[in-house]
Design a protein around this motif. Structure first.
Motif, PDB file in Angstrom:
ATOM      1  N   ARG A   1       0.879  -1.228   0.047  1.00 34.77           N
ATOM      2  CA  ARG A   1      -0.141   0.021   0.001  1.00 34.77           C
ATOM      3  C   ARG A   1       1.019   1.083  -0.055  1.00 34.77           C
ATOM      4  N   VAL A   2       0.499   2.195  -0.943  1.00 38.68           N
ATOM      5  CA  VAL A   2       1.456   3.229  -1.026  1.00 38.68           C
ATOM      6  C   VAL A   2       1.342   4.094   0.066  1.00 38.68           C
ATOM      7  N   PHE A   3       2.587   4.749   0.403  1.00 45.84           N
ATOM      8  CA  PHE A   3       2.286   5.906   1.828  1.00 45.84           C
ATOM      9  C   PHE A   3       3.029   7.029   1.306  1.00 45.84           C
ATOM     10  N   LEU A   4       3.990   6.836   0.295  1.00 48.68           N
ATOM     11  CA  LEU A   4       4.953   7.981  -0.197  1.00 48.68           C
ATOM     12  C   LEU A   4       5.299   8.001  -1.463  1.00 48.68           C
ATOM     13  N   ILE A   5       5.100   9.196  -1.992  1.00 50.31           N
ATOM     14  CA  ILE A   5       5.550   9.288  -3.410  1.00 50.31           C
ATOM     15  C   ILE A   5       6.451  10.605  -3.466  1.00 50.31           C
ATOM     16  N   VAL A   6       7.815  10.348  -4.153  1.00 49.12           N
ATOM     17  CA  VAL A   6       8.865  11.527  -4.339  1.00 49.12           C
ATOM     18  C   VAL A   6       8.733  11.576  -5.709  1.00 49.12           C
ATOM     19  N   THR A   7       8.454  12.950  -5.933  1.00 47.94           N
ATOM     20  CA  THR A   7       8.524  13.287  -7.553  1.00 47.94           C
ATOM     21  C   THR A   7       9.853  13.816  -7.642  1.00 47.94           C
ATOM     22  N   ASP A   8      10.658  13.185  -8.660  1.00 49.04           N
ATOM     23  CA  ASP A   8      12.121  13.439  -8.755  1.00 49.04           C
ATOM     24  C   ASP A   8      12.332  13.773 -10.592  1.00 49.04           C
ATOM     25  N   ASP A   9      11.292  14.185 -11.065  1.00 52.86           N
ATOM     26  CA  ASP A   9      11.471  14.550 -12.579  1.00 52.86           C
ATOM     27  C   ASP A   9      11.556  16.175 -12.890  1.00 52.86           C
ATOM     28  N   ASP A  10      11.307  16.834 -12.068  1.00 52.79           N
ATOM     29  CA  ASP A  10      11.516  18.324 -12.311  1.00 52.79           C
ATOM     30  C   ASP A  10      12.047  19.023 -11.026  1.00 52.79           C
ATOM     31  N   PRO A  11      13.129  19.630 -11.294  1.00 50.57           N
ATOM     32  CA  PRO A  11      13.913  20.379 -10.359  1.00 50.57           C
ATOM     33  C   PRO A  11      12.997  21.456  -9.650  1.00 50.57           C
ATOM     34  N   GLY A  12      11.922  22.047 -10.503  1.00 50.90           N
ATOM     35  CA  GLY A  12      11.118  23.050 -10.029  1.00 50.90           C
ATOM     36  C   GLY A  12       9.823  22.550  -9.177  1.00 50.90           C
ATOM     37  N   LEU A  13       9.734  21.203  -9.363  1.00 53.47           N
ATOM     38  CA  LEU A  13       8.566  20.836  -8.546  1.00 53.47           C
ATOM     39  C   LEU A  13       9.158  19.530  -7.774  1.00 53.47           C
ATOM     40  N   GLN A  14       9.901  19.955  -6.635  1.00 53.26           N
ATOM     41  CA  GLN A  14      10.434  19.028  -5.839  1.00 53.26           C
ATOM     42  C   GLN A  14       9.587  18.583  -4.381  1.00 53.26           C
ATOM     43  N   ILE A  15       8.647  17.792  -4.822  1.00 54.77           N
ATOM     44  CA  ILE A  15       7.718  17.517  -3.841  1.00 54.77           C
ATOM     45  C   ILE A  15       7.577  16.218  -3.227  1.00 54.77           C
ATOM     46  N   VAL A  16       6.965  15.844  -2.101  1.00 60.16           N
ATOM     47  CA  VAL A  16       6.515  14.562  -1.626  1.00 60.16           C
ATOM     48  C   VAL A  16       5.003  14.366  -1.581  1.00 60.16           C
ATOM     49  N   THR A  17       4.544  13.224  -1.736  1.00 63.43           N
ATOM     50  CA  THR A  17       3.104  13.134  -1.607  1.00 63.43           C
ATOM     51  C   THR A  17       2.712  12.127  -0.675  1.00 63.43           C
ATOM     52  N   LEU A  18       1.930  12.447   0.482  1.00 60.59           N
ATOM     53  CA  LEU A  18       1.678  11.486   1.652  1.00 60.59           C
ATOM     54  C   LEU A  18       0.152  11.424   1.743  1.00 60.59           C
ATOM     55  N   LYS A  19      -0.024  10.374   2.488  1.00 62.29           N
ATOM     56  CA  LYS A  19      -1.568  10.080   2.898  1.00 62.29           C
ATOM     57  C   LYS A  19      -1.812  10.566   4.137  1.00 62.29           C
ATOM     58  N   VAL A  20      -2.910  11.208   4.408  1.00 62.50           N
ATOM     59  CA  VAL A  20      -3.509  11.796   5.508  1.00 62.50           C
ATOM     60  C   VAL A  20      -4.594  11.673   5.855  1.00 62.50           C
ATOM     61  N   ASP A  21      -5.192  11.918   7.066  1.00 62.48           N
ATOM     62  CA  ASP A  21      -6.451  11.743   7.593  1.00 62.48           C
ATOM     63  C   ASP A  21      -7.134  13.263   6.730  1.00 62.48           C
ATOM     64  N   PRO A  22      -8.284  13.101   6.284  1.00 62.92           N
ATOM     65  CA  PRO A  22      -8.704  14.309   5.238  1.00 62.92           C
ATOM     66  C   PRO A  22      -8.980  15.756   6.306  1.00 62.92           C
ATOM     67  N   HIS A  23      -9.241  15.299   7.455  1.00 67.21           N
ATOM     68  CA  HIS A  23      -9.447  16.602   8.484  1.00 67.21           C
ATOM     69  C   HIS A  23      -7.862  17.402   8.839  1.00 67.21           C
ATOM     70  N   GLN A  24      -6.884  16.553   8.997  1.00 67.67           N
ATOM     71  CA  GLN A  24      -5.482  16.954   9.098  1.00 67.67           C
ATOM     72  C   GLN A  24      -5.142  17.368   7.894  1.00 67.67           C
ATOM     73  N   GLY A  25      -5.353  16.888   6.685  1.00 65.58           N
ATOM     74  CA  GLY A  25      -4.924  17.446   5.610  1.00 65.58           C
ATOM     75  C   GLY A  25      -5.484  19.020   5.103  1.00 65.58           C
ATOM     76  N   ASP A  26      -6.760  19.061   5.507  1.00 66.89           N
ATOM     77  CA  ASP A  26      -7.339  20.339   5.537  1.00 66.89           C
ATOM     78  C   ASP A  26      -6.634  21.373   6.294  1.00 66.89           C
ATOM     79  N   ALA A  27      -6.234  20.920   7.541  1.00 64.06           N
ATOM     80  CA  ALA A  27      -5.701  21.771   8.352  1.00 64.06           C
ATOM     81  C   ALA A  27      -4.331  22.048   8.011  1.00 64.06           C
ATOM     82  N   LEU A  28      -3.478  21.203   7.450  1.00 67.66           N
ATOM     83  CA  LEU A  28      -2.117  21.514   6.942  1.00 67.66           C
ATOM     84  C   LEU A  28      -2.065  22.324   5.711  1.00 67.66           C
TER      85      LEU A  28
END
Length: 119
Positions: free
Chosen positions: A40-67
């Motif tokens: 089950r996916v829990f982390l995605i690291v995008t590494d093809d674009d130096p201008g878009l160096q992000i990580v994508t993570l699973k969150v509780d929807p309420h926590q995601g809204d607050a963040l």
């Protein structure tokens, strides 16, 4: 100190690699470093674009809204369900501690076996 995109991504990878039963690979595209716990996916690291160096993570929807409300560089998840995922880029307030906490939280949410063992 503000983490660079490269530092943010490397810290997320380091935390993920330290967790039990974790695998990683590039099943979707060569530019997405995907981390899973029990398939089950829990982390995605995008590494093809130096201008878009992000990580994508699973969150509780309420926590995601607050963040997303509290941090300018935390947005809806770039690749997956927009309510259960966030993407994080470098910016004010994005610290190693925050990234570490969010990687652990995402791992716990994705790990069915861990949740089933809790009382």
């Amino acid at each position: 100190m503000i983490l660079s995109g490269e530092q943010l991504q490397q810290h997320a990878r380091d935390i993920a690699a330290s967790l039990a039963d974790v695998t990683n690979g590039r099943p979707f595209t060569p530019h997405l470093d995907v981390w899973k716990v029990h398939d089950r996916v829990f982390l995605i690291v995008t590494d093809d674009d130096p201008g878009l160096q992000i990580v994508t993570l699973k969150v509780d929807p309420h926590q995601g809204d607050a963040l997303r409300r509290d941090f300018d560089t935390i947005t809806i998840g770039r690749y997956l369900n927009k309510h259960h995922w966030i993407s994080i880029g470098p910016g004010v307030g994005i610290t190693k501690q925050l990234i570490g906490d969010l990687v652990h939280d995402s791992y716990d949410l994705a790990d069915d076996r861990h949740r089933k063992q809790q009382p």
